[in-house]
Scaffold this motif. Structure first.
Motif, short mmCIF file in Angstrom:
data_model
loop_
_atom_site.label_atom_id
_atom_site.label_comp_id
_atom_site.label_asym_id
_atom_site.label_seq_id
_atom_site.Cartn_x
_atom_site.Cartn_y
_atom_site.Cartn_z
N VAL A 55 0.86 -1.19 0.00
CA VAL A 55 0.00 0.00 0.00
C VAL A 55 0.89 1.23 0.00
N SER A 56 0.55 2.19 -0.84
CA SER A 56 1.32 3.43 -0.93
C SER A 56 0.43 4.62 -0.62
N ALA A 57 0.99 5.62 0.06
CA ALA A 57 0.28 6.85 0.41
C ALA A 57 0.97 8.01 -0.28
N SER A 58 0.20 8.92 -0.85
CA SER A 58 0.78 9.94 -1.70
C SER A 58 0.20 11.32 -1.46
N ARG A 59 0.95 12.31 -1.90
CA ARG A 59 0.47 13.68 -1.88
C ARG A 59 -0.66 13.91 -2.89
#
Length: 496
Positions: A261-265
């Motif tokens: 899982v990736s979290a981004s701006r």
């Protein structure tokens, strides 16, 4: 060039591409730190980014003071009562913790070519699940992969415990392991390790040699890419494309399924399946601000995400749908972490508070407030010095570590509302426990990594039983058990 510190000259900064300084919108200017007492500190100067072998510099008298090795004495914890001498009674839930001792400090080793403030921050640090590797985002597009424990050939205080706990094959493998430099081409914001399954005969294009398991490291980059590397060789395995802005954080499913899982701006979270050639399987939308942090629960049932908002979002990892919003903070939530048994969730915010939640019910169980220690602060500073940067659980689930802008690393016991130990640090940004306990790694705005001792405890039988039960029982399932109310309160962490 950096000014030499009290323990001798520091290493130079890492070279990097010029460009605009990229910072979080809510990030505040760093405040000069307060050095640790000389009697408690020992620093190492380590060459970085291909700059030759590491140089170890001993502390006072060349001694390893405060080292929390595996052979160190353990303290009972968790309120286990006993009739014998020296055993804690019912009211003595926790023995006092010793203050953290700085064991080592790693600094970038390249000569400085550009302004040191340009993208030199260590936004993320990570230990591999087996504790054999440490990853350090040392700024300027570089990640260092360092075998653990740190090599100390010049010192007589090497810890032998790794050799006794490992097989001969593992010992030989670690003996030849060498630190590596990953040139990522972009500023690195997030790091996450995972084990890659053993390759079998007939596998097409396996990441590892047939019959061997290996480690992979995912790196979240400034341009929205995620690059996945094989640790032993340093080879690039995948480049995952999809995010439209900085990938701020990464989290692998702990069950080895290679779900990332990736979290981004770009205000989204994305779910990737590396077992299917890095295919993107889901996009999670719901935040209205930059997403700072994501954390998958150890039982792989839930995902928590924190953005520049006053609430954190809790998602189902089975259906990839929103479960609930956790509302209670008064400012942006910037960090989150699950307890080892998945029964607790903590969130840290710029409002100087850590809130402990029951993720199954959404109930707030406890609030830990960060009160500045004025004696350690510069009274002329106008910075909101208590803003939190990072929070993490200890491996046994009895402690929390937090890093705040008041230049302190704090260690908290779950049953107490005030810290049990402090350590002065400068410009801290992130923290992470060693998987087997005893150490905490912290990253700083200057591109440094520091390693601190942490309380090493022997969990009580009560806590071990609670932890084992909560690994597979939700709060609702515990409440439905035909057991006394006080036991239910203990198992659901309403009491300790």
């Amino acid at each position: 060039m950096w000014v030499p510190g009290p323990w001798g000259a520091t290493a130079g900064g890492v070279t990097g591409a010029p460009g605009a300084v990229l910072r979080e919108a809510e990030e505040q200017e760093a405040v000069p730190g307060v050095p640790s007492p000389r009697r408690r500190r020992r620093r190492f100067r380590r060459a970085g980014s291909g700059a030759g072998p590491a140089e170890a510099v001993p502390g006072p008298a060349g001694r390893c003071r405060g080292r929390a090795g595996r052979g160190a004495a353990m303290k009972p914890c968790g309120g286990e009562a006993g009739p014998g001498a020296g055993e804690p009674g019912p009211g003595d839930a926790l023995c006092p913790a010793e203050e953290p001792v700085l064991l080592a400090e790693l600094k970038p080793g390249r000569p400085q070519r550009y302004d040191w403030k340009s993208s030199c921050e260590t936004w993320s640090v990570a230990f591999s699940p087996d504790g054999a590797w440490f990853a350090w985002s040392q700024g300027h597009c570089v990640v260092k992969l360092i075998p653990w424990p740190l090599r100390e050939p010049e010192l007589s205080c090497k810890a032998p415990e790794r050799k006794t706990r490992s097989s001969k094959a593992e010992a030989r493998s670690r003996a030849v392991a060498k630190e590596k430099t990953l040139e990522c081409g972009q500023i690195v914001w997030g790091l996450a390790f995972s084990a890659w399954p053993v390759a079998e005969e007939g596998d097409t294009d396996p990441a590892c040699a047939v019959g061997l398991s290996c480690l992979i490291l995912a790196t979240g980059l400034n341009d929205g890419q995620i690059k996945v590397w094989e640790v032993q060789t340093g080879h690039l395995l995948f480049s995952l494309l999809g995010h439209q802005d900085v990938v701020r954080d990464l989290s692998f499913a702990p069950n080895g399924s290679l779900i990332l899982v990736s979290a981004s701006r770009d205000k989204t979270l994305r779910v990737w399946d590396l077992s299917r050639d890095g295919r993107q399987v889901q996009v999670l939308s719901g935040h209205v601000q930059w997403v700072y942090c994501c954390s998958i629960s150890p039982d792989c049932s839930m995902l928590c995400s924190a953005a520049g908002e006053k609430s954190a979002l809790l998602w189902s990892m089975r259906s990839y749908t929103l479960i609930r919003r956790l509302e209670g903070h008064q400012s942006s939530v910037v960090s989150c972490d699950f307890s080892p048994d998945s029964a607790l969730l903590v969130t840290a915010s710029y409002d100087a508070c850590v809130i402990m939640w029951d993720p199954y019910t959404g109930e707030q169980l406890r609030t830990l407030r960060h009160v500045p220690l004025h004696s350690a602060l510069d009274d002329s500073s106008e910075v909101h010095t208590s803003s939190l940067r990072s929070v993490c659980f200890s491996p046994e689930g009895l402690y929390l570590a937090t890093v705040a802008d008041d230049r302190l690393l704090r260690i908290w016991a779950l049953e107490l509302r005030s810290p049990v130990a402090f350590a002065p640090m400068t410009n801290g940004l992130c923290c992470m426990y060693f998987p087997h306990g005893g150490f905490i790694a912290t990253g700083t705005r200057d591109g440094h990594v520091q390693f601190w001792t942490a309380p090493r405890v022997l969990s009580s039988l009560k806590h071990l039983c609670r932890k084992a039960l909560r690994t597979f029982l939700t709060t609702y399932q515990v409440l439905a058990l035909p057991i006394p109310r006080k036991l239910k309160e203990f198992l659901t962490y309403r009491t300790f």
